[in-house]
Design a protein around this motif. Structure first.
Motif, PDB file in Angstrom:
ATOM      1  N   MET A   1       0.847  -1.197   0.000  1.00 43.30           N
ATOM      2  CA  MET A   1       0.000   0.000   0.000  1.00 43.30           C
ATOM      3  C   MET A   1       0.883   1.248   0.000  1.00 43.30           C
ATOM      4  O   MET A   1       1.828   1.354   0.773  1.00 43.30           O
ATOM      5  CB  MET A   1      -0.894   0.004   1.263  1.00 43.30           C
ATOM      6  N   ARG A   2       0.586   2.185  -0.880  1.00 46.35           N
ATOM      7  CA  ARG A   2       1.359   3.424  -0.941  1.00 46.35           C
ATOM      8  C   ARG A   2       1.093   4.265   0.298  1.00 46.35           C
ATOM      9  O   ARG A   2      -0.012   4.328   0.823  1.00 46.35           O
ATOM     10  CB  ARG A   2       0.970   4.210  -2.188  1.00 46.35           C
ATOM     11  N   ARG A   3       2.151   4.892   0.786  1.00 41.86           N
ATOM     12  CA  ARG A   3       2.009   5.750   1.945  1.00 41.86           C
ATOM     13  C   ARG A   3       1.287   7.036   1.553  1.00 41.86           C
ATOM     14  O   ARG A   3       1.422   7.543   0.445  1.00 41.86           O
ATOM     15  CB  ARG A   3       3.374   6.101   2.534  1.00 41.86           C
ATOM     16  N   GLN A   4       0.514   7.541   2.487  1.00 41.97           N
ATOM     17  CA  GLN A   4      -0.234   8.768   2.247  1.00 41.97           C
ATOM     18  C   GLN A   4       0.688   9.978   2.368  1.00 41.97           C
ATOM     19  O   GLN A   4       1.509  10.053   3.276  1.00 41.97           O
ATOM     20  CB  GLN A   4      -1.376   8.861   3.261  1.00 41.97           C
ATOM     21  N   THR A   5       0.562  10.918   1.445  1.00 45.02           N
ATOM     22  CA  THR A   5       1.343  12.142   1.504  1.00 45.02           C
ATOM     23  C   THR A   5       0.671  13.122   2.468  1.00 45.02           C
ATOM     24  O   THR A   5      -0.520  13.409   2.350  1.00 45.02           O
ATOM     25  CB  THR A   5       1.444  12.781   0.108  1.00 45.02           C
ATOM     26  N   VAL A   6       1.447  13.610   3.412  1.00 50.63           N
ATOM     27  CA  VAL A   6       0.924  14.563   4.394  1.00 50.63           C
ATOM     28  C   VAL A   6       1.183  15.975   3.885  1.00 50.63           C
ATOM     29  O   VAL A   6       2.331  16.340   3.608  1.00 50.63           O
ATOM     30  CB  VAL A   6       1.599  14.352   5.763  1.00 50.63           C
ATOM     31  N   PRO A   7       0.140  16.795   3.743  1.00 48.41           N
ATOM     32  CA  PRO A   7       0.335  18.165   3.261  1.00 48.41           C
ATOM     33  C   PRO A   7       1.286  18.950   4.158  1.00 48.41           C
ATOM     34  O   PRO A   7       1.313  18.764   5.384  1.00 48.41           O
ATOM     35  CB  PRO A   7      -1.081  18.751   3.309  1.00 48.41           C
ATOM     36  N   ARG A   8       2.073  19.820   3.560  1.00 50.09           N
ATOM     37  CA  ARG A   8       3.041  20.605   4.333  1.00 50.09           C
ATOM     38  C   ARG A   8       2.370  21.440   5.412  1.00 50.09           C
ATOM     39  O   ARG A   8       2.910  21.600   6.507  1.00 50.09           O
ATOM     40  CB  ARG A   8       3.827  21.513   3.392  1.00 50.09           C
ATOM     41  N   ALA A   9       1.189  21.974   5.109  1.00 50.29           N
ATOM     42  CA  ALA A   9       0.488  22.801   6.090  1.00 50.29           C
ATOM     43  C   ALA A   9       0.085  21.976   7.308  1.00 50.29           C
ATOM     44  O   ALA A   9       0.140  22.458   8.444  1.00 50.29           O
ATOM     45  CB  ALA A   9      -0.741  23.446   5.454  1.00 50.29           C
ATOM     46  N   VAL A  10      -0.312  20.722   7.073  1.00 56.27           N
ATOM     47  CA  VAL A  10      -0.662  19.826   8.187  1.00 56.27           C
ATOM     48  C   VAL A  10       0.575  19.527   9.021  1.00 56.27           C
ATOM     49  O   VAL A  10       0.551  19.585  10.253  1.00 56.27           O
ATOM     50  CB  VAL A  10      -1.294  18.517   7.658  1.00 56.27           C
ATOM     51  N   ARG A  11       1.688  19.209   8.340  1.00 57.82           N
ATOM     52  CA  ARG A  11       2.932  18.918   9.066  1.00 57.82           C
ATOM     53  C   ARG A  11       3.361  20.120   9.907  1.00 57.82           C
ATOM     54  O   ARG A  11       3.751  19.959  11.077  1.00 57.82           O
ATOM     55  CB  ARG A  11       4.035  18.541   8.087  1.00 57.82           C
ATOM     56  N   ALA A  12       3.286  21.297   9.350  1.00 59.72           N
ATOM     57  CA  ALA A  12       3.688  22.498  10.086  1.00 59.72           C
ATOM     58  C   ALA A  12       2.819  22.708  11.316  1.00 59.72           C
ATOM     59  O   ALA A  12       3.322  23.076  12.388  1.00 59.72           O
ATOM     60  CB  ALA A  12       3.609  23.720   9.177  1.00 59.72           C
ATOM     61  N   GLU A  13       1.530  22.456  11.197  1.00 60.33           N
ATOM     62  CA  GLU A  13       0.632  22.636  12.333  1.00 60.33           C
ATOM     63  C   GLU A  13       0.855  21.544  13.382  1.00 60.33           C
ATOM     64  O   GLU A  13       0.785  21.804  14.589  1.00 60.33           O
ATOM     65  CB  GLU A  13      -0.831  22.625  11.873  1.00 60.33           C
ATOM     66  N   VAL A  14       1.149  20.334  12.934  1.00 62.58           N
ATOM     67  CA  VAL A  14       1.476  19.245  13.870  1.00 62.58           C
ATOM     68  C   VAL A  14       2.700  19.619  14.702  1.00 62.58           C
ATOM     69  O   VAL A  14       2.716  19.471  15.930  1.00 62.58           O
ATOM     70  CB  VAL A  14       1.723  17.929  13.105  1.00 62.58           C
ATOM     71  N   VAL A  15       3.745  20.119  14.033  1.00 61.71           N
ATOM     72  CA  VAL A  15       4.970  20.512  14.737  1.00 61.71           C
ATOM     73  C   VAL A  15       4.692  21.676  15.679  1.00 61.71           C
ATOM     74  O   VAL A  15       5.169  21.697  16.821  1.00 61.71           O
ATOM     75  CB  VAL A  15       6.081  20.865  13.730  1.00 61.71           C
ATOM     76  N   ARG A  16       3.905  22.634  15.235  1.00 62.83           N
ATOM     77  CA  ARG A  16       3.580  23.790  16.083  1.00 62.83           C
ATOM     78  C   ARG A  16       2.799  23.364  17.321  1.00 62.83           C
ATOM     79  O   ARG A  16       3.066  23.823  18.436  1.00 62.83           O
ATOM     80  CB  ARG A  16       2.752  24.812  15.299  1.00 62.83           C
ATOM     81  N   ARG A  17       1.848  22.461  17.112  1.00 65.74           N
ATOM     82  CA  ARG A  17       0.955  22.094  18.209  1.00 65.74           C
ATOM     83  C   ARG A  17       1.534  21.015  19.119  1.00 65.74           C
ATOM     84  O   ARG A  17       1.407  21.089  20.342  1.00 65.74           O
ATOM     85  CB  ARG A  17      -0.383  21.609  17.629  1.00 65.74           C
ATOM     86  N   TRP A  18       2.191  20.011  18.518  1.00 69.73           N
ATOM     87  CA  TRP A  18       2.612  18.852  19.300  1.00 69.73           C
ATOM     88  C   TRP A  18       4.127  18.717  19.423  1.00 69.73           C
ATOM     89  O   TRP A  18       4.606  17.827  20.121  1.00 69.73           O
ATOM     90  CB  TRP A  18       2.042  17.568  18.687  1.00 69.73           C
ATOM     91  N   GLY A  19       4.879  19.552  18.718  1.00 72.92           N
ATOM     92  CA  GLY A  19       6.331  19.475  18.785  1.00 72.92           C
ATOM     93  C   GLY A  19       6.906  18.547  17.740  1.00 72.92           C
ATOM     94  O   GLY A  19       6.186  17.863  16.999  1.00 72.92           O
ATOM     95  N   ASN A  20       8.242  18.509  17.679  1.00 71.32           N
ATOM     96  CA  ASN A  20       8.929  17.717  16.661  1.00 71.32           C
ATOM     97  C   ASN A  20       9.736  16.577  17.260  1.00 71.32           C
ATOM     98  O   ASN A  20      10.615  16.016  16.612  1.00 71.32           O
ATOM     99  CB  ASN A  20       9.854  18.612  15.820  1.00 71.32           C
ATOM    100  N   ASP A  21       9.451  16.223  18.515  1.00 69.71           N
ATOM    101  CA  ASP A  21      10.076  15.042  19.110  1.00 69.71           C
ATOM    102  C   ASP A  21       9.304  13.800  18.699  1.00 69.71           C
ATOM    103  O   ASP A  21       8.099  13.843  18.452  1.00 69.71           O
ATOM    104  CB  ASP A  21      10.076  15.148  20.640  1.00 69.71           C
ATOM    105  N   CYS A  22       9.998  12.664  18.632  1.00 71.46           N
ATOM    106  CA  CYS A  22       9.342  11.401  18.303  1.00 71.46           C
ATOM    107  C   CYS A  22       8.287  11.069  19.346  1.00 71.46           C
ATOM    108  O   CYS A  22       8.586  11.027  20.549  1.00 71.46           O
ATOM    109  CB  CYS A  22      10.366  10.277  18.214  1.00 71.46           C
ATOM    110  N   TRP A  23       7.071  10.817  18.907  1.00 65.70           N
ATOM    111  CA  TRP A  23       5.986  10.552  19.850  1.00 65.70           C
ATOM    112  C   TRP A  23       5.957   9.100  20.320  1.00 65.70           C
ATOM    113  O   TRP A  23       5.420   8.780  21.381  1.00 65.70           O
ATOM    114  CB  TRP A  23       4.636  10.891  19.206  1.00 65.70           C
ATOM    115  N   LEU A  24       6.610   8.190  19.575  1.00 69.10           N
ATOM    116  CA  LEU A  24       6.444   6.768  19.858  1.00 69.10           C
ATOM    117  C   LEU A  24       7.290   6.267  21.032  1.00 69.10           C
ATOM    118  O   LEU A  24       6.823   5.469  21.840  1.00 69.10           O
ATOM    119  CB  LEU A  24       6.766   5.950  18.602  1.00 69.10           C
TER     120      LEU A  24
END
Length: 240
Positions: A1-24
């Motif tokens: 299955m092909r991986r889903q492309t995450v829009p840049r705007a979504v990625r930027a908001e994820v980093v802004r809201r949740w940070g850029n540390d590994c969550w796992l």
């Protein structure tokens, strides 16, 4: 299955809201958010949304392999304790309709129904271990909202030597059943179960207690709260 492309705007908001540390925070985690990871896996139709994306290091994103965070699909329980402790007896009162139980001891019994009158052979132990691993690989990825109970003595396999750490990272409901070293070793001596005694010694060398496990789970839960993935400590947990 092909991986889903995450829009840049979504990625930027994820980093802004949740940070850029590994969550796992799986064993071997580098801590650096290098990739976009779907909390509800893409293979489970998880969306490329701010609510469902967190940043993960390459190691953890690969190691996870679509295993679910407990409750985001199956609710996952792990019950561990040294040989001769009655893990199934401890769990039975909490099983509901549709609960799935994966027990190494029960698998040995199914393969050799008379093993309780002696000790299981190495071949039976190995075959039961392989069956347990296969069930674990499949059911730890279950997308349906079912209760899954994994039961074994040592929280480690060849393919997952730090399984307890993985369970904590994925927020399993973990319970320890231990009757005490004296009672455990005496029962195993009476059975003449040399292999069981070896496993019991490994168990006690790990110094696993419910208090230690609970402290780790509470720390992990607090991190998941910060990531917007949890709000209630008791959700999915059995009151023993």
């Amino acid at each position: 299955m092909r991986r889903q492309t995450v829009p840049r705007a979504v990625r930027a908001e994820v980093v802004r809201r949740w940070g850029n540390d590994c969550w796992l925070m799986l064993p071997g985690c580098t801590g650096n958010g290098e990739e976009d990871d779907h909390v509800v896996p893409y293979s489970h139709r998880g969306a490329a949304s701010v609510a469902n994306i967190r940043r993960a290091c390459k190691h953890c994103n690969s190691m996870r392999q679509d295993r679910v965070l407990s409750g985001f699909g199956a609710t996952l329980h792990a019950v561990i304790g040294p040989p001769s402790c009655d893990l199934m007896g401890a769990v039975e009162p909490y099983l509901g309709a549709g609960s799935i139980v994966v027990s190494h001891a029960e698998l040995m019994g199914a393969l050799c129904s008379e093993w309780t009158y002696g000790t299981p052979s190495n071949a039976v132990r190995s075959a039961a271990g392989m069956a347990w691993d296969a069930a674990y690989r499949r059911l730890s990825k279950e997308a349906q909202p079912v209760d899954v109970w994994f039961m074994r003595a040592l929280p480690a396999t060849r393919s997952h030597p730090r399984m307890l750490d993985e369970w904590v990272a994925l927020d399993y409901d973990i319970h320890v059943v231990d009757d005490g070293a004296g009672a455990v070793m005496e029962r195993l001596r009476q059975r003449g179960d040399a292999k069981g005694m070896e496993i019991a010694r490994q168990w006690y060398a790990m110094h696993i207690t419910q208090d230690v496990v609970d402290a780790r789970l509470r720390a992990r839960h607090a991190r998941l709260v910060e990531l917007g993935l949890r709000n209630d400590w008791t959700a999915g947990r059995v009151e023993w």
